[in-house]
Design an enzyme around this catalytic site. Structure first.
Site, mmCIF file in Angstrom:
data_model
loop_
_atom_site.group_PDB
_atom_site.id
_atom_site.type_symbol
_atom_site.label_atom_id
_atom_site.label_comp_id
_atom_site.label_asym_id
_atom_site.label_seq_id
_atom_site.Cartn_x
_atom_site.Cartn_y
_atom_site.Cartn_z
ATOM 1 N N HIS A 157 20.310 65.789 -13.847
ATOM 2 C CA HIS A 157 20.230 65.540 -12.409
ATOM 3 C C HIS A 157 20.735 64.151 -12.064
ATOM 4 O O HIS A 157 20.685 63.227 -12.870
ATOM 5 C CB HIS A 157 18.783 65.660 -11.923
ATOM 6 C CG HIS A 157 18.308 67.056 -11.777
ATOM 7 N ND1 HIS A 157 18.951 68.001 -11.014
ATOM 8 C CD2 HIS A 157 17.218 67.682 -12.297
ATOM 9 C CE1 HIS A 157 18.278 69.143 -11.071
ATOM 10 N NE2 HIS A 157 17.234 68.980 -11.841
ATOM 11 N N CYS B 84 26.012 66.351 -10.772
ATOM 12 C CA CYS B 84 26.489 66.532 -9.399
ATOM 13 C C CYS B 84 26.972 65.208 -8.823
ATOM 14 O O CYS B 84 26.466 64.147 -9.160
ATOM 15 C CB CYS B 84 25.374 67.075 -8.515
ATOM 16 S SG CYS B 84 24.819 68.712 -8.993
#
Length: 196
Positions: A112, A173
C-alpha cells in the site's frame, strides 16, 4: 461545546500518528518473530512449545510469511506474505505470484501507499538506481540493487514477466492517497548477492 470540538479535532489530527506507530510496532513484532521462528513450516510444532508470555497469535499472524524485506534508504523493514489480497496487504506486503521463488524469478511485491492506512510503500518513490534492497528468507539472504523506477497503467502486468534474471519488482498505487488510482509505480531491482 467548544472544548468537546477542540478535543475531537486533536483526536482526529493525532489518530494517523498513533495508528502509524501502532503499525510500525506490529510490523517490528512480526519481523522479530519471523526471524526467531526460522522455518514457518514448523508452525504447528512451535505452537505446542510456546513459553509462558509468548503471544500465540503471532504464529497465526505469520501464516504465509515468505521473508523479510529491508530497504535501508527509506528505513523500511516489513514481512513478505503470500498473495496480494486486502487482508494480506493489511498485514505486510504481498508476493503477487506465490509460486515464484525469490532469487530465481522476477518476483512482484505489492504494498500500500496511502496517506493514512497502509503506508508500507509510501516512500518507494524515493528509491534511485543503485539503492540496496535486502530480502531474508528462511533459506537465504539476498541483496538486490535498484535498476529502474517508472509508472505504468494498472493494466500493464507484463512488468511481472520473467526475463531470465532473478529480480524484484515492487508495485504500488500512484499517486499516493488517490482513490482507485489508474497507475502503478514500479521499482525494479536485480539480484547482486545471495548467501545462505
Amino acid at each position: 461545546m467548544g472544548a468537546i470540538l477542540l478535543m475531537a479535532g486533536i483526536a482526529i489530527v493525532l489518530y494517523p500518528y498513533f495508528k502509524g506507530h501502532q503499525e510500525l510496532d506490529q510490523q517490528a513484532e512480526l519481523v522479530a518473530s519471523f526471524e526467531q521462528l526460522g522455518n514457518t513450516e514448523r508452525l504447528e510444532e512451535l505452537s505446542s512449545s510456546l513459553q509462558p508470555g509468548d503471544d500465540p497469535d503471532v504464529l497465526e499472524k505469520l501464516q504465509g510469511a515468505r521473508g523479510v524485506l529491508r530497504i535501508p534508504r527509506i528505513d523500511l523493514e516489513i514481512v513478505i506474505f503470500e498473495g496480494s489480497s486486502l487482508e494480506t496487504l493489511s498485514a505486510g506486503i504481498g508476493m503477487i505470484e506465490p509460486g515464484k521463488e525469490i532469487g530465481a524469478h522476477n518476483v512482484g511485491l505489492a504494498g500500500h501507499r496511502a496517506l493514512t492506512y497502509g503506508k508500507q510503500f509510501n516512500r518507494v518513490g524515493e528509491l534511485e538506481s543503485g539503492d540496496v534492497i535486502e530480502v531474508k528468507t528462511q533459506e537465504k539472504q539476498l541483496t538486490f540493487i535498484v535498476k529502474d523506477s517508472f509508472v505504468v497503467p494498472k493494466t500493464r502486468v507484463d512488468v511481472l514477466n520473467d526475463n531470465g534474471e532473478p529480480m524484484l519488482t515492487l508495485v504500488t498505487c500512484t499517486p499516493a492517497g488517490k482513490k482507485n488510482p489508474p497507475d502503478r509505480l514500479i521499482i525494479t531491482a536485480e539480484l547482486q548477492l545471495e548467501s545462505p
